[in-house]
Motif scaffolding. Structure first.
Motif, PDB file in Angstrom:
ATOM      1  N   GLU A  12      34.314  66.111   5.718  1.00 16.98           N
ATOM      2  CA  GLU A  12      33.926  65.447   6.973  1.00 16.98           C
ATOM      3  C   GLU A  12      33.704  63.947   6.771  1.00 16.98           C
ATOM      4  O   GLU A  12      34.185  63.129   7.552  1.00 16.98           O
ATOM      5  N   ARG A  13      32.975  63.598   5.742  1.00 17.57           N
ATOM      6  CA  ARG A  13      32.648  62.193   5.501  1.00 17.57           C
ATOM      7  C   ARG A  13      33.890  61.387   5.130  1.00 17.57           C
ATOM      8  O   ARG A  13      34.075  60.273   5.611  1.00 17.57           O
ATOM      9  N   GLU A  15      37.046  61.960   5.911  1.00 16.43           N
ATOM     10  CA  GLU A  15      37.896  61.786   7.091  1.00 16.43           C
ATOM     11  C   GLU A  15      37.292  60.784   8.062  1.00 16.43           C
ATOM     12  O   GLU A  15      38.008  59.976   8.653  1.00 16.43           O
ATOM     13  N   ALA A  16      35.972  60.809   8.211  1.00 16.80           N
ATOM     14  CA  ALA A  16      35.311  59.857   9.104  1.00 16.80           C
ATOM     15  C   ALA A  16      35.459  58.426   8.585  1.00 16.80           C
ATOM     16  O   ALA A  16      35.739  57.497   9.361  1.00 16.80           O
ATOM     17  N   ALA A  19      39.084  57.300   9.128  1.00 11.21           N
ATOM     18  CA  ALA A  19      39.320  56.999  10.541  1.00 11.21           C
ATOM     19  C   ALA A  19      38.656  55.679  10.936  1.00 11.21           C
ATOM     20  O   ALA A  19      39.236  54.885  11.693  1.00 11.21           O
ATOM     21  N   LEU A  20      37.474  55.427  10.422  1.00  9.49           N
ATOM     22  CA  LEU A  20      36.775  54.173  10.712  1.00  9.49           C
ATOM     23  C   LEU A  20      37.580  52.975  10.219  1.00  9.49           C
ATOM     24  O   LEU A  20      37.762  51.988  10.953  1.00  9.49           O
ATOM     25  N   LEU A  32      42.482  63.622  14.770  1.00 15.74           N
ATOM     26  CA  LEU A  32      42.131  64.526  13.680  1.00 15.74           C
ATOM     27  C   LEU A  32      42.940  65.800  13.811  1.00 15.74           C
ATOM     28  O   LEU A  32      43.031  66.379  14.891  1.00 15.74           O
ATOM     29  N   ASN A 101      31.554  55.045  -1.062  1.00 13.44           N
ATOM     30  CA  ASN A 101      32.425  54.577   0.022  1.00 13.44           C
ATOM     31  C   ASN A 101      33.613  53.744  -0.458  1.00 13.44           C
ATOM     32  O   ASN A 101      34.177  52.974   0.325  1.00 13.44           O
TER      33      ASN A 101
END
Length: 158
Positions: A12-13, A15-16, A19-20, A32, A101
């Motif tokens: 989840e993280r 992919e987020a 996308a960001l 997604l 990150n």
């Protein structure tokens, strides 16, 4: 190594974060794709809303909690099959370290635009580059150039 409960978080993280990074670029839409495991995590459109995206590329996202490429490279190398498998769109893999990150990318099916020709170059061995706003702009620019060259290749004059 994360346990099974943590794998959801990593997916989840990562992919987020991917996308960001992508949506920091103008006119980028990210969809997604989790319905099946077919090598498409994010489908990225390069057209302004509300029109439906017609210039598309694929991003496969691999999340990790390790900064050591040896921990995730074997899993990522599977994406680089001979001939690109069934990929018919420009395709990147983004590796996202969810602990710090940091992000990097490599082309699986790299768009190549020439004057009257658009092709995809399929890579069998990944070459990773740092992923930031500037490299996302370069990825988007390459995909746009690919789609700009394609009509010249497809349309013939008699």
């Amino acid at each position: 190594m994360p346990d099974e409960k943590d794998l959801w978080f990593v997916t989840e993280r990562s992919e987020a974060l991917a996308a960001l990074l992508l949506t920091n670029e103008k006119d980028v839409q990210v969809m997604l794709q989790r319905k099946k495991d077919d090598g498409v995590d994010l489908l990225v459109g390069l057209d302004s809303p509300p029109s439906p995206p017609t210039r598309l590329f694929v991003v496969q996202v691999k999340g990790t909690v390790s900064a050591n490429p040896a921990d995730w490279m074997q899993n990522v190398k599977q994406l680089f099959r001979a001939g690109g498998g069934q990929l018919y769109l420009p395709t990147c893999v983004f590796v996202v370290n969810v602990r710090d990150n940091t992000t990097q990318y490599a082309w699986i099916a790299e768009p190549v635009a020439e004057t009257n020709r658009a092709t995809l170059k399929f890579h069998q061995d990944p070459t990773f580059h740092g992923l930031n706003d500037m490299s996302v702009a370069e990825i988007v620019s390459r995909v746009k150039a690919y789609y700009a060259a394609m009509p010249k290749q497809l349309l013939t004059t008699g």
